[in-house]
Design a protein around this motif. Structure first.
Motif, mmCIF file in Angstrom:
data_model
loop_
_atom_site.group_PDB
_atom_site.id
_atom_site.type_symbol
_atom_site.label_atom_id
_atom_site.label_comp_id
_atom_site.label_asym_id
_atom_site.label_seq_id
_atom_site.Cartn_x
_atom_site.Cartn_y
_atom_site.Cartn_z
ATOM 1 N N CYS B 217 65.893 55.957 46.029
ATOM 2 C CA CYS B 217 64.644 56.646 46.362
ATOM 3 C C CYS B 217 64.550 57.020 47.843
ATOM 4 O O CYS B 217 64.093 58.102 48.194
ATOM 5 C CB CYS B 217 63.461 55.777 45.971
ATOM 6 N N ASP B 218 64.999 56.098 48.724
ATOM 7 C CA ASP B 218 64.883 56.386 50.156
ATOM 8 C C ASP B 218 65.816 57.508 50.577
ATOM 9 O O ASP B 218 65.448 58.370 51.366
ATOM 10 C CB ASP B 218 65.176 55.120 50.969
ATOM 11 N N LEU B 220 66.800 59.916 48.764
ATOM 12 C CA LEU B 220 66.201 61.150 48.254
ATOM 13 C C LEU B 220 65.133 61.666 49.210
ATOM 14 O O LEU B 220 65.140 62.834 49.608
ATOM 15 C CB LEU B 220 65.599 60.881 46.875
ATOM 16 N N CYS B 221 64.222 60.777 49.604
ATOM 17 C CA CYS B 221 63.116 61.206 50.468
ATOM 18 C C CYS B 221 63.626 61.673 51.830
ATOM 19 O O CYS B 221 63.139 62.661 52.380
ATOM 20 C CB CYS B 221 62.123 60.066 50.640
ATOM 21 N N ASP B 222 64.624 60.962 52.373
ATOM 22 C CA ASP B 222 65.165 61.360 53.673
ATOM 23 C C ASP B 222 65.800 62.737 53.587
ATOM 24 O O ASP B 222 65.622 63.573 54.478
ATOM 25 C CB ASP B 222 66.196 60.339 54.157
#
Lengths: 289, 277
Positions: B217-218, B220-222
């Motif tokens: 998830c991280d 992806l967000c970055d």
């Protein structure tokens, strides 16, 4: 998608203000789910089936297994296909072709979620000759909001209950391959669903996200984020529905909430499924619908 | 998967076939108003990916029982028969349908739909040649064609595609790279995936975050945050293109007006002369 219910402006404002103070119409807080009723192996004609009920939402899923030839590009993989049918029973607007748009949206989301993470190699019988193809048919019997999540959970449960016939023998005769399936129907292999993702949709209302929205709440939202979350907290796909748009920071928040809720929901569903399995064939059936 | 093969894939992605850096975009060429018979149109080339899009003026929605206060968009995304090499018919048709609805969702937030209630705007997209990132190219082309058709919009929608392969993030993928980034991983914690992010850069709003793969998830967000910066650059480029096109049209307009004036003057001279006769 056309709206399933229509609300007046004061009604919408009421819901919005409630969500602002973390108190929803049915008494839940923003991240609470409604209770889920789940039952598997309820149909005799298919290899796996499940029925799921969240409040007014009712979903029926059947999984059929058939022999097929693998794709040239992926000779050692089986196939998985989703089909969603929005029954006109659920809502008069689904009549005729009315439900098609929503149905393709849901089946696209399912294939997106399963495409890159579900292990299809276990469905292969003879590389580039024979494989199993799973037809996952979803029937939406009634909608009470939150269709994406409900369908994905029901599909996971149905896949969990799916039993693939045991292959006794396989032989290649020239070009044609023949397989011999065990005659004993209890002699079957269970499908591995430990990686199967769930869809978590987050409805943005005001400045906050709510999980498991009711149809009334869905009408109040401008954008809903749908995230596929795997049991290990990773994500395998995502999209947005609705006419609104989102800031990057809001998106990050959505992903974090989805991850938290998704892992929890995955655990709960797996626990429930294992418990049901332990009851064995003598479990009490609570009627078909 | 043997490790030798894995490293060679990574090498292949690190040294991209066209010599680009990991965050470099392919050269873009954009033309507006290419189709004369429709209200608005745009043609875009991103490397070898070529997409043409035309927009028809608003028309009344057929078979609509109730009044819809907001106008609707109809998007058709289609590959030309010669655009792709190794996809089969049924699969392709599904992908086309899926991409059409993604495009619709990506463009909807940008169009002022309240300006044309009970009407719909048809957007037709043809991918003439697909060498990766066709969806992103199609979204850019569609938003330019909408602007060209003078449909009221809140901003131009930009779209960028990125691929994630372990710790490598590549922008603007080719077909080959798309394939390598969407392979399944046997080990648990390796990131693979493709992100197509459509944005309204003026407002820093994501209109459609579409991704698939197996991602943390991280990570992806970055990546999405990085893509936000990348789409700002594309946004500037698109703005400049539109401005140039408007200036060119104005100039042509002025020229034709001055020619008309000259003609009129000649006419006036002729008519003035006549009564004198």
């Amino acid at each position: 998608m056309s709206e399933l219910v229509s609300l007046s402006l004061p009604e919408k404002t009421f819901i919005l203000h409630g969500i602002d103070v973390n108190f929803r119409n049915d008494g839940r807080s923003r991240l609470d789910c409604r209770p889920i009723e789940l039952q598997t192996k309820i149909m005799d004609q298919v290899n796996g089936s499940a029925k799921l009920k969240i409040d007014d939402t009712e979903i029926l899923v059947g999984v059929k297994v058939e022999e097929d030839t693998p794709d040239e590009n992926s000779p050692s993989e089986g196939k998985l296909e989703f089909f969603v049918d929005c029954s006109a029973n659920a809502n008069p607007i689904f009549e005729g072709k009315g439900g098609d748009e929503l149905a393709t949206e849901i089946s696209d989301a399912l294939s997106l979620a399963y495409k890159d993470v579900f292990d299809l190699t276990e469905l292969c019988i003879l590389p580039s000759k024979k494989c199993w193809k799973l037809y996952v048919d979803v029937l939406i019997l009634a909608c009470g909001g939150n269709l994406f999540d409900a369908v994905a959970a029901a599909v996971k449960a149905a896949l969990y209950s799916t039993e693939i016939p045991q292959v006794k023998d396989a032989a290649v005769d020239g070009v044609e391959a023949d397989i011999f399936v065990s005659d004993d129907i209890f002699n079957s292999v269970k499908l591995d669903v430990k990686n199967a993702p769930l869809l978590i949709s987050l409805c943005k209302i005001g400045d906050n996200y709510v999980v498991d929205p009711t149809p009334e709440e869905e009408v109040c939202s401008s954008a809903t984020v749908v995230v596929a979350v795997m049991p290990n907290g990773r994500t395998s796909g995502g999209l947005k529905t609705g006419y609104g748009s989102l800031m990057v920071e809001t998106w990050r928040k959505a992903i974090q909430i989805a991850k938290k809720v998704g892992v929890q929901l995955n655990n709960e569903i797996m626990k429930a499924l294992e418990e049901e399995e332990k009851l064995g064939p003598n479990r009490a059936l609570f009627g078909f619908l | 998967m043997p490790s030798v093969q894995a490293t060679s894939i990574k090498e292949q992605l690190r040294n991209r076939e066209d010599g680009r850096k990991h965050d470099e975009f392919r050269k873009m060429s954009i033309k507006l108003g290419v189709v004369t018979q429709v209200k608005g149109s745009a043609y875009i080339e991103m490397g070898d990916t070529k997409v043409i899009c035309s927009v028809h003026p608003p028309r009344e929605i057929h078979n609509k029982v109730s009044f819809s206060p907001e106008g609707e968009l109809f998007v058709e995304f289609k590959y030309a028969l010669f655009a792709t090499t190794d996809k089969r018919d049924a699969q392709l048709e599904k992908e086309e349908q899926n991409y059409s609805s993604i495009m619709k969702r990506a463009l909807e937030p940008a169009v002022c739909r309240n300006e044309f209630p009970n009407f719909q705007i048809d957007i037709y997209v043809r991918v003439l040649d697909d060498n990766g990132s066709a969806l992103a190219a199609a979204i850019i082309a569609a938003s330019l064609a909408l602007a060209n058709a003078s449909v009221p919009m809140k901003g131009i929608v930009t779209a960028v595609t990125a691929g994630i392969h372990d710790d490598l993030v590549l922008y603007d993928l080719t077909v080959e790279e798309e394939k390598l980034c969407s392979t399944k991983v046997s080990k648990e914690n390796l990131d693979r995936g493709i992100i197509m992010q459509a944005m309204l850069s003026q407002y820093n709003q994501i209109t459609e975050p579409f991704y698939s793969g197996n991602l943390d998830c991280d990570v992806l967000c970055d990546t999405m945050e990085a893509l936000q910066k990348a789409s700002e650059n594309i946004h500037l480029l698109l703005q400049e293109t539109l401005l140039k096109y408007v200036n060119k049209t104005l100039e042509q307009d002025r020229e034709s007006k001055s020619v008309n004036k000259k003609l009129e003057a000649m006419d006036v001279n002729n008519t003035e002369k006549e009564p004198k006769k």
